[in-house]
Design a protein around this motif. Structure first.
Motif, PDB file in Angstrom:
ATOM      1  N   TYR A  21      16.470  -6.632   3.813  1.00 15.63           N
ATOM      2  CA  TYR A  21      17.309  -6.993   2.664  1.00 15.63           C
ATOM      3  C   TYR A  21      18.562  -6.122   2.529  1.00 15.63           C
ATOM      4  CZ  TYR A  21      13.620 -10.113   1.281  1.00 15.63           C
ATOM      5  OH  TYR A  21      12.713 -11.129   1.269  1.00 15.63           O
ATOM      6  N   ASP A  22      18.907  -5.365   3.556  1.00 17.51           N
ATOM      7  CA  ASP A  22      20.050  -4.452   3.492  1.00 17.51           C
ATOM      8  C   ASP A  22      21.362  -5.192   3.234  1.00 17.51           C
ATOM      9  OD1 ASP A  22      21.036  -1.739   3.659  1.00 17.51           O
ATOM     10  OD2 ASP A  22      22.012  -2.377   5.531  1.00 17.51           O
ATOM     11  N   TYR A  23      21.576  -6.308   3.910  1.00 14.26           N
ATOM     12  CA  TYR A  23      22.820  -7.057   3.725  1.00 14.26           C
ATOM     13  C   TYR A  23      22.950  -7.543   2.285  1.00 14.26           C
ATOM     14  CZ  TYR A  23      26.463 -10.544   4.325  1.00 14.26           C
ATOM     15  OH  TYR A  23      27.616 -11.275   4.201  1.00 14.26           O
ATOM     16  N   TYR A  24      21.866  -8.069   1.731  1.00 15.31           N
ATOM     17  CA  TYR A  24      21.877  -8.571   0.352  1.00 15.31           C
ATOM     18  C   TYR A  24      22.122  -7.437  -0.639  1.00 15.31           C
ATOM     19  CZ  TYR A  24      20.328 -10.859  -3.923  1.00 15.31           C
ATOM     20  OH  TYR A  24      20.274 -11.351  -5.198  1.00 15.31           O
ATOM     21  N   GLN A  26       0.816  -1.219   0.000  1.00 18.64           N
ATOM     22  CA  GLN A  26       0.000   0.000   0.000  1.00 18.64           C
ATOM     23  C   GLN A  26       0.849   1.269   0.000  1.00 18.64           C
ATOM     24  OE1 GLN A  26      -2.582  -0.447   3.341  1.00 18.64           O
ATOM     25  NE2 GLN A  26      -3.652  -2.204   2.445  1.00 18.64           N
ATOM     26  N   GLY A  27       2.173   1.130   0.145  1.00 15.31           N
ATOM     27  CA  GLY A  27       3.070   2.279   0.068  1.00 15.31           C
ATOM     28  C   GLY A  27       3.359   2.953   1.393  1.00 15.31           C
ATOM     29  N   GLU A  28       3.123   2.276   2.514  1.00 23.07           N
ATOM     30  CA  GLU A  28       3.423   2.859   3.823  1.00 23.07           C
ATOM     31  C   GLU A  28       4.938   2.944   4.008  1.00 23.07           C
ATOM     32  OE1 GLU A  28       1.471   0.653   6.871  1.00 23.07           O
ATOM     33  OE2 GLU A  28      -0.480   0.816   5.902  1.00 23.07           O
ATOM     34  N   PRO A  29       5.447   4.144   4.319  1.00 21.04           N
ATOM     35  CA  PRO A  29       6.902   4.336   4.420  1.00 21.04           C
ATOM     36  C   PRO A  29       7.579   3.439   5.457  1.00 21.04           C
ATOM     37  CG  PRO A  29       5.780   6.449   4.393  1.00 21.04           C
ATOM     38  CD  PRO A  29       4.721   5.397   4.493  1.00 21.04           C
ATOM     39  N   GLU A  30       6.967   3.251   6.623  1.00 21.21           N
ATOM     40  CA  GLU A  30       7.587   2.408   7.658  1.00 21.21           C
ATOM     41  C   GLU A  30       7.692   0.959   7.206  1.00 21.21           C
ATOM     42  OE1 GLU A  30       9.177   2.857  10.575  1.00 21.21           O
ATOM     43  OE2 GLU A  30       9.114   4.959   9.968  1.00 21.21           O
ATOM     44  N   ALA A  31       6.697   0.477   6.498  1.00 18.79           N
ATOM     45  CA  ALA A  31       6.717  -0.899   6.010  1.00 18.79           C
ATOM     46  C   ALA A  31       7.797  -1.075   4.937  1.00 18.79           C
ATOM     47  CB  ALA A  31       5.356  -1.286   5.459  1.00 18.79           C
ATOM     48  N   ILE A  32       7.918  -0.096   4.059  1.00 19.72           N
ATOM     49  CA  ILE A  32       8.958  -0.174   3.026  1.00 19.72           C
ATOM     50  C   ILE A  32      10.340  -0.131   3.663  1.00 19.72           C
ATOM     51  CG2 ILE A  32       9.962   1.042   1.044  1.00 19.72           C
ATOM     52  CD1 ILE A  32       7.089   1.819   0.279  1.00 19.72           C
ATOM     53  N   ARG A  33      10.516   0.704   4.689  1.00 19.42           N
ATOM     54  CA  ARG A  33      11.798   0.745   5.398  1.00 19.42           C
ATOM     55  C   ARG A  33      12.092  -0.586   6.079  1.00 19.42           C
ATOM     56  NH1 ARG A  33      10.886   6.400   5.827  1.00 19.42           N
ATOM     57  NH2 ARG A  33       9.462   6.242   7.592  1.00 19.42           N
ATOM     58  N   ALA A  34      11.064  -1.258   6.589  1.00 16.31           N
ATOM     59  CA  ALA A  34      11.262  -2.571   7.214  1.00 16.31           C
ATOM     60  C   ALA A  34      11.745  -3.593   6.186  1.00 16.31           C
ATOM     61  CB  ALA A  34       9.964  -3.041   7.868  1.00 16.31           C
ATOM     62  N   VAL A  35      11.194  -3.526   4.984  1.00 14.72           N
ATOM     63  CA  VAL A  35      11.644  -4.422   3.911  1.00 14.72           C
ATOM     64  C   VAL A  35      13.084  -4.102   3.544  1.00 14.72           C
ATOM     65  CG1 VAL A  35      11.266  -5.097   1.500  1.00 14.72           C
ATOM     66  CG2 VAL A  35       9.315  -4.770   3.028  1.00 14.72           C
ATOM     67  N   TRP A  36      13.403  -2.824   3.430  1.00 15.39           N
ATOM     68  CA  TRP A  36      14.788  -2.439   3.126  1.00 15.39           C
ATOM     69  C   TRP A  36      15.740  -2.921   4.207  1.00 15.39           C
ATOM     70  CZ3 TRP A  36      13.564   3.305   1.682  1.00 15.39           C
ATOM     71  CH2 TRP A  36      13.130   3.364   0.350  1.00 15.39           C
ATOM     72  N   ARG A  37      15.363  -2.789   5.470  1.00 18.60           N
ATOM     73  CA  ARG A  37      16.228  -3.265   6.555  1.00 18.60           C
ATOM     74  C   ARG A  37      16.432  -4.770   6.462  1.00 18.60           C
ATOM     75  NH1 ARG A  37      13.356   0.495   9.636  1.00 18.60           N
ATOM     76  NH2 ARG A  37      11.928  -1.125  10.352  1.00 18.60           N
TER      77      ARG A  37
END
Length: 83
Positions: free
Chosen positions: A33-36, A20-31
């Motif tokens: 997969y950050d290592y990858y 749905q484009g929620e910024p906190e959720a997108i940041r959680a996904v980025w966190r």
């Protein structure tokens, strides 16, 4: 001391929020997969003494994060099965 167990999967609520484009959720996904992403963006360079070292290409990292967010918001579909 017991360490808190962490799941290797993101909760469905986070995935739904990212779709749905929620910024906190997108940041959680980025966190998650950050290592990858850092591994994909590592580039070799040669220092002053001739040693080969690796550094992260930040422009490529930003590009991959933007592409990941775009793919989540435009291509992910969650279908529930009713029993």
């Amino acid at each position: 001391m017991d360490k808190k167990k962490s799941s290797k999967y993101l909760p469905v609520s986070v995935i739904e929020g990212a779709i749905q484009g929620e910024p906190e959720a997108i940041r959680a996904v980025w966190r998650r997969y950050d290592y990858y992403i850092n591994t994909l963006c590592s580039r070799p360079y040669q220092d002053y003494y001739g040693n080969i070292r690796f550094m992260i290409d930040l422009s490529m990292k930003d590009f991959l994060k933007a592409q990941l967010a775009w793919a989540i918001m435009n291509n992910f579909k969650i279908e529930y099965e009713k029993k």
